[in-house]
Design a protein around this motif. Structure first.
Motif, PDB file in Angstrom:
ATOM      1  N   CYS A 149       0.840  -1.186   0.043  1.00 13.77           N
ATOM      2  CA  CYS A 149      -0.061   0.031   0.023  1.00 13.77           C
ATOM      3  C   CYS A 149       0.826   1.444   0.017  1.00 13.77           C
ATOM      4  N   THR A 150       2.060   1.108   0.381  1.00 17.33           N
ATOM      5  CA  THR A 150       3.112   2.263   0.357  1.00 17.33           C
ATOM      6  C   THR A 150       3.291   2.770  -1.027  1.00 17.33           C
ATOM      7  N   ASP A 151       3.440   1.767  -1.944  1.00 20.51           N
ATOM      8  CA  ASP A 151       3.708   2.300  -3.254  1.00 20.51           C
ATOM      9  C   ASP A 151       2.423   2.862  -3.645  1.00 20.51           C
ATOM     10  N   THR A 152       1.311   1.985  -3.650  1.00 21.68           N
ATOM     11  CA  THR A 152       0.006   2.710  -4.336  1.00 21.68           C
ATOM     12  C   THR A 152      -1.159   2.076  -3.492  1.00 21.68           C
ATOM     13  N   ALA A 153      -2.065   2.985  -3.153  1.00 21.19           N
ATOM     14  CA  ALA A 153      -3.166   2.747  -2.345  1.00 21.19           C
ATOM     15  C   ALA A 153      -4.042   1.742  -2.982  1.00 21.19           C
ATOM     16  N   LEU A 154      -4.004   1.869  -4.657  1.00 23.13           N
ATOM     17  CA  LEU A 154      -4.783   1.006  -5.291  1.00 23.13           C
ATOM     18  C   LEU A 154      -4.575  -0.519  -5.214  1.00 23.13           C
ATOM     19  N   TYR A 155      -3.561  -1.013  -4.439  1.00 21.44           N
ATOM     20  CA  TYR A 155      -3.135  -2.169  -4.491  1.00 21.44           C
ATOM     21  C   TYR A 155      -4.116  -3.093  -3.769  1.00 21.44           C
ATOM     22  N   ASP A 156      -5.126  -2.737  -2.772  1.00 18.34           N
ATOM     23  CA  ASP A 156      -6.166  -3.344  -2.122  1.00 18.34           C
ATOM     24  C   ASP A 156      -7.004  -2.485  -1.613  1.00 18.34           C
ATOM     25  N   PRO A 157      -8.494  -2.774  -1.699  1.00 26.63           N
ATOM     26  CA  PRO A 157      -9.301  -1.808  -1.013  1.00 26.63           C
ATOM     27  C   PRO A 157      -9.045  -1.753   0.523  1.00 26.63           C
ATOM     28  N   SER A 158      -8.440  -2.692   0.999  1.00 26.13           N
ATOM     29  CA  SER A 158      -7.919  -2.545   2.520  1.00 26.13           C
ATOM     30  C   SER A 158      -6.891  -1.488   2.713  1.00 26.13           C
ATOM     31  N   CYS A 159      -6.031  -1.137   1.653  1.00 31.42           N
ATOM     32  CA  CYS A 159      -5.053  -0.173   1.986  1.00 31.42           C
ATOM     33  C   CYS A 159      -5.660   1.260   2.288  1.00 31.42           C
ATOM     34  N   PRO A 160      -5.080   2.099   2.898  1.00 32.45           N
ATOM     35  CA  PRO A 160      -5.453   3.219   3.627  1.00 32.45           C
ATOM     36  C   PRO A 160      -5.329   4.227   2.191  1.00 32.45           C
ATOM     37  N   GLY A 161      -6.542   5.017   2.212  1.00 35.55           N
ATOM     38  CA  GLY A 161      -6.599   5.927   1.114  1.00 35.55           C
ATOM     39  C   GLY A 161      -6.982   5.289  -0.286  1.00 35.55           C
ATOM     40  N   TYR A 162      -7.703   4.047  -0.118  1.00 38.50           N
ATOM     41  CA  TYR A 162      -8.000   3.294  -1.401  1.00 38.50           C
ATOM     42  C   TYR A 162      -8.986   3.994  -1.947  1.00 38.50           C
ATOM     43  N   ALA A 163      -9.981   4.651  -1.351  1.00 37.58           N
ATOM     44  CA  ALA A 163     -11.227   5.275  -2.059  1.00 37.58           C
ATOM     45  C   ALA A 163     -10.770   6.385  -2.933  1.00 37.58           C
ATOM     46  N   GLU A 164      -9.892   7.293  -2.223  1.00 36.30           N
ATOM     47  CA  GLU A 164      -9.572   8.682  -3.085  1.00 36.30           C
ATOM     48  C   GLU A 164      -8.933   7.917  -4.139  1.00 36.30           C
ATOM     49  N   ALA A 165      -7.699   7.111  -4.059  1.00 38.10           N
ATOM     50  CA  ALA A 165      -6.841   6.684  -5.117  1.00 38.10           C
ATOM     51  C   ALA A 165      -7.667   6.151  -6.160  1.00 38.10           C
ATOM     52  N   TYR A 166      -8.791   5.370  -5.890  1.00 35.33           N
ATOM     53  CA  TYR A 166      -9.464   4.661  -6.846  1.00 35.33           C
ATOM     54  C   TYR A 166     -10.459   5.417  -7.736  1.00 35.33           C
ATOM     55  N   ALA A 167     -10.838   6.563  -6.868  1.00 27.63           N
ATOM     56  CA  ALA A 167     -11.689   7.726  -7.566  1.00 27.63           C
ATOM     57  C   ALA A 167     -11.045   8.414  -8.557  1.00 27.63           C
ATOM     58  N   GLN A 168      -9.612   8.817  -8.145  1.00 25.87           N
ATOM     59  CA  GLN A 168      -8.771   9.509  -9.222  1.00 25.87           C
ATOM     60  C   GLN A 168      -8.284   8.636 -10.322  1.00 25.87           C
ATOM     61  N   TYR A 169      -8.042   7.523  -9.966  1.00 23.11           N
ATOM     62  CA  TYR A 169      -7.821   6.348 -10.875  1.00 23.11           C
ATOM     63  C   TYR A 169      -8.656   6.105 -11.814  1.00 23.11           C
ATOM     64  N   GLU A 170     -10.023   6.158 -11.426  1.00 21.66           N
ATOM     65  CA  GLU A 170     -11.114   6.012 -12.435  1.00 21.66           C
ATOM     66  C   GLU A 170     -11.496   7.183 -13.376  1.00 21.66           C
ATOM     67  N   TYR A 171     -11.225   8.282 -12.620  1.00 20.90           N
ATOM     68  CA  TYR A 171     -11.263   9.741 -13.372  1.00 20.90           C
ATOM     69  C   TYR A 171     -10.467   9.622 -14.631  1.00 20.90           C
ATOM     70  N   ASP A 172      -9.138   9.474 -14.291  1.00 22.39           N
ATOM     71  CA  ASP A 172      -7.999   9.706 -15.292  1.00 22.39           C
ATOM     72  C   ASP A 172      -8.227   8.485 -16.357  1.00 22.39           C
ATOM     73  N   THR A 173      -8.521   7.330 -16.023  1.00 25.84           N
ATOM     74  CA  THR A 173      -8.819   6.293 -16.973  1.00 25.84           C
ATOM     75  C   THR A 173      -9.894   6.658 -17.813  1.00 25.84           C
ATOM     76  N   ASN A 174     -11.088   7.447 -17.502  1.00 28.24           N
ATOM     77  CA  ASN A 174     -12.203   7.638 -18.171  1.00 28.24           C
ATOM     78  C   ASN A 174     -11.801   8.780 -19.002  1.00 28.24           C
ATOM     79  N   CYS A 175     -11.111   9.993 -18.680  1.00 24.56           N
ATOM     80  CA  CYS A 175     -10.900  10.964 -19.370  1.00 24.56           C
ATOM     81  C   CYS A 175      -9.819  10.364 -20.762  1.00 24.56           C
TER      82      CYS A 175
END
Length: 709
Positions: free
Chosen positions: A245-271
Motif C-alpha cells: 500500500c506504500t507504493d499505491t493505495a490501489l493495491y487493495d481496498p484495504s489499503c489506507p486512502g484506497y477510495a480516494e486513489a481509486y476515484a482519481q484512477y477511474e477519473y484519469d482512466t475515463n478521461c
C-alpha cells in the motif's frame, strides 16, 4: 471495476517476504484459572511445572482448568513499512488414557492397560462405549485481535485421537522423541492476506493487537494427581513483507486512502478513454466540438460537410427548394394538383374534377351529372320523337287491326296450346297407355285322389286397346264456326209491324219493344247461367286434375285405394255428362224462344262466342288427358301428361293480341349506346333485405302452404 484495478498491480513481487524465527514462549507468563466456583474438593488443579518432564510444561489433574497466554504482535514485529501476511504457532503434548471405576461396568486402567476396549490402536480413534466419557479433555482456542482489542481472526483445535506416549505411533503425522517420551506436535498459522488470490486484509503491525492462546484441559479418568494432558514448547513466529500500500493505495481496498486513489484512477482512466467524460478532462473542448460536428454537421459552419448537410436539410423541409432535391418531381406534381386537379390524371380528385368539367360541357356525359335525366330525355326526344309521349312531335300509335275480329280458324295464337290440341292423344311422344289386365278366371279342376296335379292351364290374356278420339286444332275451329252458324239460324225472325194507324203503330211498337226486352232479359239470364255452369265445370276440371296429380305422387299406395279413386272418377264423369245434357237442353229452349229473324253478329260478339267455345273444347281436352294420366303406368308418362295439362290450363284466349301493336312508320327503336364505360350506381332504395317489403313477401309465400301440414 475492482478486479481491473487489482490486475493492474498483480506484478508486485510475491517473493519479497520475510519469516521471523520461532519464539518459545515462557509458560510462566501465562495464567491458570479455575472453573466457576473453584475446583471441586479433592481434585488436582493444573500447574506450570519445570522439572517432571525435563522442561517447562503445563499439566492438568482432575479439575477443569484454563491456561491463557498472550503474545503482542507489535512487540514481536517492530519494523516499519511492512504488512503482516501470517501468524504461525506450534506446541507439543502427551497424555495417558487412564480410567477409573465410575459404575456401569467400568474399572481402573492405567495408561496403556486394556486399550482394546477404549481405542483403535491403529488409527487412534476413540471407541464408543463405557469409557468414552473418561477420554481426557484438551481444547485450544487461538485468537488474533486488532489494535482496539477486537478479535479479527480465530481458530480452535481439540485433542480427538489417542497416541502412545512412550512408543511409536504409525498413525501420527508429526511426532518427536525426547528421551523416552513421544511428543505429538501441533503446528498451524492464521493468514491475514493472500497476495496470490487477493483475499483478506492488509494489516501493519501497528494495526494488530495480540495473539491469544487459551488451553482448557482435565483428567476425565479422575485419577488423583497429574494424570491429565501435558503441554510444552509453545512457539510463535510471523511472515511479513514490505507494505504494498506504500507504493499505491490501489493495491487493495484495504489499503489506507484506497477510495480516494481509486476515484482519481477511474477519473484519469475515463478521461484517457474519452475526453468528453468530464469538462475537466484534457482536450475536452476539441473533443466536444468534433463530437457535435459528427452528430450534426449543421452545428457550425466550420464543420466538415456543412454545405451538403444544409442542402439536404432544405430539401427535406421543402423538396421544391431545388430541382435536384429527392422527391422534387412528386412535390411539384402535388403542388400543381393542388392548384388544378386536372393538371394530371394521377392527381387526387382528378376523376371528380374531370366529371364536373364534362358535365358542364354535356349533362348527358354521365348519370352522375346534375340534370342528367332531363338532358337525356331531351336528347332521346331529339333523336326520336316517339321516345316518350311527352316528347315534342310525339304521334300516338295506331292499331293496324281489330284484336276482337274472329280469326280464320287456324289456331288459338299460342304455339304450345295449338301443338297440344293439334296432336292426337295417341300420338303424344314417349307415352304408352297400358290397358288394365283382365280378370283371370281359373276353371275348377277335379283332382284325383291318387295323383295331384299342381299345374294350371294356360290362360290367354287378350290385348286391350284404348281408342282415343282424334282431336286436332282444325276440328276444334270448324266445330266452333258451325255451332255459331247454327245458333244464328235458329234465332226467330222478328216480324215488322204495318204502319196503318198511329194507334196500331204505337201498339205494335210497344209490343215489339216488350218482346225485345223479354228476349234480352232471357238472353242475359241464359248467359249468366251458362257462365255459372262453365265456371263450375272449370272448377270441377281443376279438382279432377289435382286429384290426378295427387294419384301420380302416390303410385306406391295399395291397389284397393286406386280402384276406389277410379270409381269416384267415373261417378264424377257421369255427373258432368248429365250437367252437360241439362245445359244443352237449356240452350235449346232458349234458342226456341229467340226470334225467328236471323240477326247479324258484330265482331265483338263473334270473338266472345269463339272464346267461350274454345274454353269448352279445352275443358273437354283436359278431362281426357286427366283420364289418360290416371291410366299411365310410369312416372315418366305421368310427368309428360302433366306438362300438357299445365299448358292447356295456362292458356288465355286473345293474350297474343297484345304483341300485335306497333308504332306506325317505325320498325323498332334506333340503337343508341348510352352506358359506354360508365358506372351505373346501385339503386339503394330497391334493396328489400330485412325491410318491410321482404317481410310482406315472405308472409305471402307462407300463405300458400297454410293448412297443408
Amino acid at each position: 471495476m475492482l478486479v481491473l484495478v487489482f490486475c493492474c498491480f498483480c506484478s508486485y513481487s510475491l517473493a519479497d517476504t520475510t519469516t521471523t524465527s520461532p519464539t518459545t514462549q515462557d509458560l510462566s507468563q501465562g495464567t491458570i484459572t479455575a472453573p466457576f466456583g473453584g475446583c471441586p474438593s479433592g481434585t488436582t488443579a493444573a500447574q506450570v511445572n519445570n522439572s517432571n518432564w525435563s522442561k517447562q510444561t503445563v499439566r492438568w489433574g482432575e479439575c477443569v482448568n484454563t491456561f491463557e497466554l498472550t503474545v503482542a504482535i507489535n512487540q514481536a514485529l517492530s519494523a516499519t513499512g511492512i504488512s503482516v501476511d501470517k501468524a504461525h504457532y506450534k506446541w507439543k503434548y502427551v497424555h495417558c488414557f487412564n480410567t477409573s471405576n465410575q459404575g456401569s461396568g467400568t474399572s481402573s486402567n492405567f495408561c496403556n492397560n486394556n486399550l482394546n476396549n477404549r481405542v483403535n490402536q491403529n488409527t487412534g480413534e476413540v471407541l464408543d462405549g463405557i469409557y468414552k466419557d473418561q477420554w481426557d479433555q484438551l481444547v485450544v482456542d487461538i485468537e488474533i485481535t486488532d489494535a482496539n482489542g477486537t478479535v479479527i481472526k480465530s481458530e480452535t483445535w481439540s485433542m480427538d485421537k489417542w497416541y502412545l506416549w512412550n512408543g511409536a505411533n504409525s498413525h501420527s503425522a508429526n511426532e518427536v522423541v525426547q528421551g523416552s517420551v513421544r511428543w505429538q506436535v501441533v503446528e498451524g498459522n492464521i493468514e491475514f492476506y493472500n497476495h496470490v488470490d487477493k483475499l483478506g486484509t492488509i494489516y501493519t503491525p501497528n494495526q494488530l493487537g495480540d495473539v491469544r492462546f487459551r488451553f482448557v484441559g482435565a483428567d476425565k479418568g479422575a485419577w488423583d494427581g497429574y494424570y491429565g494432558p501435558v503441554v510444552s514448547d509453545l512457539q510463535t513466529w510471523f511472515t511479513y513483507r514490505t507494505n504494498p500500500c506504500t507504493d499505491t493505495a490501489l493495491y487493495d481496498p484495504s489499503c489506507p486512502g484506497y477510495a480516494e486513489a481509486y476515484a482519481q484512477y477511474e477519473y484519469d482512466t475515463n478521461c484517457a478513454a474519452n475526453p468528453l467524460y468530464d469538462a475537466g478532462c484534457p482536450g475536452y473542448a476539441t473533443a466536444f466540438y468534433n463530437a457535435q460536428c459528427s452528430a450534426d454537421p449543421l452545428y457550425d459552419a466550420g464543420c466538415p460537410g456543412y454545405a451538403n448537410a444544409y442542402y439536404n436539410q432544405q430539401c427535406q423541409l421543402d423538396p421544391l427548394y431545388d430541382s435536384g432535391c429527392d422527391g422534387y418531381a412528386a412535390a411539384y406534381l402535388t403542388q400543381q394538383c393542388s392548384l388544378d386537379p386536372l393538371y394530371d390524371s394521377s392527381c387526387d380528385g382528378y376523376e371528380a374534377a374531370y366529371l364536373k368539367q364534362q358535365c358542364d360541357l354535356d349533362a348527358t356525359y354521365s348519370v352522375q351529372c346534375t340534370g342528367y335525366q332531363q338532358a337525356y330525355f331531351d336528347k332521346q326526344c331529339l333523336l326520336n320523337p316517339q321516345y316518350d309521349e311527352l316528347c315534342p312531335g310525339y304521334v300516338a300509335p295506331v292499331t293496324p287491326s281489330d284484336p276482337t275480329e274472329v280469326d280464320d280458324g287456324t289456331g288459338t295464337g299460342d304455339s304450345v296450346v295449338d301443338d297440344i290440341i293439334d296432336n292426337d292423344v295417341n300420338d303424344l311422344p314417349n307415352i304408352i297407355i297400358t290397358p288394365p289386365e283382365p280378370e283371370i278366371i281359373v276353371p275348377e279342376i277335379e283332382v284325383p285322389e291318387v295323383e295331384i296335379d299342381n299345374t294350371l292351364p294356360e290362360v290367354e290374356i287378350p290385348d286391350v286397346e284404348i281408342e282415343l278420339p282424334d282431336i286436332s286444332i282444325e276440328s276444334i275451329e270448324q266445330e266452333v264456326e258451325n255451332e255459331i252458324e247454327q245458333e244464328l239460324e235458329m234465332e226467330p225472325e222478328v216480324s215488322e209491324p204495318e204502319t196503318n194507324t198511329n194507334n196500331d203503330t204505337t201498339t205494335e211498337d210497344s209490343t215489339t219493344e216488350e218482346t225485345v226486352e223479354e228476349n234480352t232479359v232471357e238472353e242475359e239470364t241464359v248467359e249468366e247461367e251458362s257462365t255459372t255452369e262453365e265456371s263450375t265445370e272449370e272448377e270441377s276440371t281443376e279438382e279432377s286434375t289435382e286429384e290426378e296429380s295427387t294419384e301420380e305422387e302416390s303410385t306406391e299406395e295399395e291397389s284397393t285405394e286406386a280402384e276406389e279413386k277410379e270409381e269416384e272418377k267415373e261417378e264424377e264423369a257421369k255427373e258432368e255428362k248429365e250437367e252437360e245434357k241439362e245445359e244443352e237442353a237449356k240452350e235449346e229452349t232458349v234458342t226456341e224462344k229467340k226470334q225467328t229473324k236471323k240477326k247479324e253478329l258484330t265482331k265483338e260478339q263473334k270473338a266472345e262466342a269463339k272464346k267461350k267455345k274454345m274454353k269448352k273444347i279445352i275443358k273437354d281436352k283436359l278431362k281426357k288427358l286427366a283420364v289418360m294420366m290416371g291410366e299411365a303406368q310410369s312416372l315418366k308418362e305421368q310427368q309428360a301428361l302433366q306438362q300438357l295439362i299445365a299448358a292447356l290450363i295456362n292458356y288465355v284466349p286473345g293474350f297474343n293480341e297484345y304483341g300485335k301493336y306497333n308504332i306506325p312508320g317505325i320498325d323498332f327503336y334506333q340503337p343508341d349506346s348510352i352506358y359506354q364505360n360508365k358506372f351505373v350506381p346501385e339503386n339503394q332504395r330497391a334493396l328489400r333485405n330485412g325491410l318491410a317489403s321482404e317481410l310482406k313477401w315472405n308472409k305471402m309465400v307462407d300463405m300458400q302452404y297454410e293448412g297443408m301440414e
